[in-house]
Design a protein around this motif. Structure first.
Motif, PDB file in Angstrom:
ATOM      1  N   THR A 102       0.847  -1.190   0.000  1.00 37.43           N
ATOM      2  CA  THR A 102       0.000   0.000   0.000  1.00 37.43           C
ATOM      3  C   THR A 102       0.883   1.241   0.000  1.00 37.43           C
ATOM      4  O   THR A 102       2.089   1.147   0.229  1.00 37.43           O
ATOM      5  N   PRO A 103       0.311   2.410  -0.247  1.00 42.52           N
ATOM      6  CA  PRO A 103       1.121   3.636  -0.186  1.00 42.52           C
ATOM      7  C   PRO A 103       1.748   3.851   1.184  1.00 42.52           C
ATOM      8  O   PRO A 103       2.824   4.440   1.297  1.00 42.52           O
ATOM      9  N   ASP A 104       1.097   3.367   2.251  1.00 43.30           N
ATOM     10  CA  ASP A 104       1.646   3.521   3.595  1.00 43.30           C
ATOM     11  C   ASP A 104       2.835   2.592   3.839  1.00 43.30           C
ATOM     12  O   ASP A 104       3.723   2.902   4.624  1.00 43.30           O
ATOM     13  N   SER A 105       2.836   1.429   3.209  1.00 41.19           N
ATOM     14  CA  SER A 105       3.936   0.474   3.355  1.00 41.19           C
ATOM     15  C   SER A 105       4.353  -0.010   1.963  1.00 41.19           C
ATOM     16  O   SER A 105       3.899  -1.046   1.493  1.00 41.19           O
ATOM     17  N   PRO A 106       5.223   0.758   1.275  1.00 42.39           N
ATOM     18  CA  PRO A 106       5.600   0.408  -0.091  1.00 42.39           C
ATOM     19  C   PRO A 106       6.482  -0.831  -0.156  1.00 42.39           C
ATOM     20  O   PRO A 106       6.951  -1.337   0.861  1.00 42.39           O
ATOM     21  N   ALA A 107       6.704  -1.314  -1.363  1.00 44.40           N
ATOM     22  CA  ALA A 107       7.555  -2.483  -1.584  1.00 44.40           C
ATOM     23  C   ALA A 107       8.981  -2.178  -1.125  1.00 44.40           C
ATOM     24  O   ALA A 107       9.447  -1.048  -1.243  1.00 44.40           O
ATOM     25  N   PRO A 108       9.702  -3.161  -0.611  1.00 42.64           N
ATOM     26  CA  PRO A 108      11.068  -2.924  -0.119  1.00 42.64           C
ATOM     27  C   PRO A 108      12.098  -2.711  -1.223  1.00 42.64           C
ATOM     28  O   PRO A 108      13.204  -2.321  -0.958  1.00 42.64           O
TER      29      PRO A 108
END
Length: 64
Positions: free
Chosen positions: A57-63
């Motif tokens: 999600t925008p709050d937790s983007p891909a690493p």
């Protein structure tokens, strides 16, 4: 901890695949497994598999 009567009522309930997938991606999951190829009880190849499944999600983007 849940009440035993709640567990019994959930046991017979059908859940749609999309609902199950939604719950899985909301919380995330880690899948692990081992594959061993052997001949005559001699292990030739041993592979450890690990996968992390979670939504991005925008709050937790891909690493990456």
């Amino acid at each position: 901890m849940t009440d035993p009567s709640e567990e019994e009522s959930l046991a017979g309930r059908q859940i749609a695949l999309i609902d199950l997938l939604d719950r899985l991606l909301n919380g995330g999951a880690v899948l692990t497994g081992d594959v061993v190829l052997s001949i005559a009880e001699v292990d030739l190849v041993h592979i450890n598999l690990r996968a992390v499944i979670r939504s991005i999600t925008p709050d937790s983007p891909a690493p990456w």
